[in-house]
Design a protein around this motif. Sequence first.
Motif, mmCIF file in Angstrom:
data_model
loop_
_atom_site.group_PDB
_atom_site.id
_atom_site.type_symbol
_atom_site.label_atom_id
_atom_site.label_comp_id
_atom_site.label_asym_id
_atom_site.label_seq_id
_atom_site.Cartn_x
_atom_site.Cartn_y
_atom_site.Cartn_z
ATOM 1 N N ASP A 53 0.831 -1.203 0.000
ATOM 2 C CA ASP A 53 0.000 0.000 0.000
ATOM 3 C C ASP A 53 0.868 1.257 0.000
ATOM 4 N N GLU B 129 2.344 1.730 -3.433
ATOM 5 C CA GLU B 129 1.317 2.220 -4.361
ATOM 6 C C GLU B 129 1.047 3.693 -4.129
ATOM 7 N N GLU B 130 0.954 4.087 -2.869
ATOM 8 C CA GLU B 130 0.735 5.496 -2.534
ATOM 9 C C GLU B 130 1.910 6.348 -3.010
ATOM 10 N N ARG B 131 3.107 5.858 -2.816
ATOM 11 C CA ARG B 131 4.305 6.556 -3.267
ATOM 12 C C ARG B 131 4.293 6.709 -4.786
ATOM 13 N N ASP B 132 3.931 5.650 -5.493
ATOM 14 C CA ASP B 132 3.869 5.703 -6.959
ATOM 15 C C ASP B 132 2.823 6.700 -7.438
ATOM 16 N N ARG B 133 1.675 6.752 -6.756
ATOM 17 C CA ARG B 133 0.635 7.723 -7.123
ATOM 18 C C ARG B 133 1.139 9.146 -6.911
ATOM 19 N N LEU B 134 1.832 9.362 -5.813
ATOM 20 C CA LEU B 134 2.379 10.679 -5.523
ATOM 21 C C LEU B 134 3.426 11.070 -6.559
ATOM 22 N N ASP C 68 3.632 9.969 -9.654
ATOM 23 C CA ASP C 68 2.911 10.244 -10.901
ATOM 24 C C ASP C 68 2.303 11.636 -10.881
ATOM 25 N N TYR C 69 1.702 12.001 -9.753
ATOM 26 C CA TYR C 69 1.111 13.335 -9.626
ATOM 27 C C TYR C 69 2.193 14.408 -9.749
ATOM 28 N N SER D 113 3.341 14.844 -13.273
ATOM 29 C CA SER D 113 2.377 15.566 -14.104
ATOM 30 C C SER D 113 2.419 17.054 -13.801
#
Length: 110
Positions: free
Chosen positions: A9, A12-17, A19-20, A23
């Motif tokens: 988890d 995954e949270e790190r990867d989402r951050l 990616d954000y 961007s």
Amino acid sequence: MSEEMTLSDELEERDRLIDYLYSRVKELVEQLEGLTEKLTILKSVEDMLYEELNPLKRESMIETFVLGVNYLVLSDELMKFVITGDNYHIICAYLAGKALGVDLVKVVEG
């Protein structure tokens, strides 16, 4: 009662951050294209960055640079450059540009 995050988890949270953040950096790149000519670092500084920063497979150069600064593990010469003026931010812009495949900071001889 809060649940503890598993390692999966957290990753995954790190990867989402990440990616954000990438961007957002892309958006900023578009806004800052006119400043490219004004932002420069010396070739010798670029060389020091690549000699001293050895990111793990899942880390970016920016992450490794920030950790190096925070934990004072960079060479004295590089740290002196980093803490002078806006050089910390210029190096971050340089590394972000490299990660995105865009030259945000011009490397100059000197």
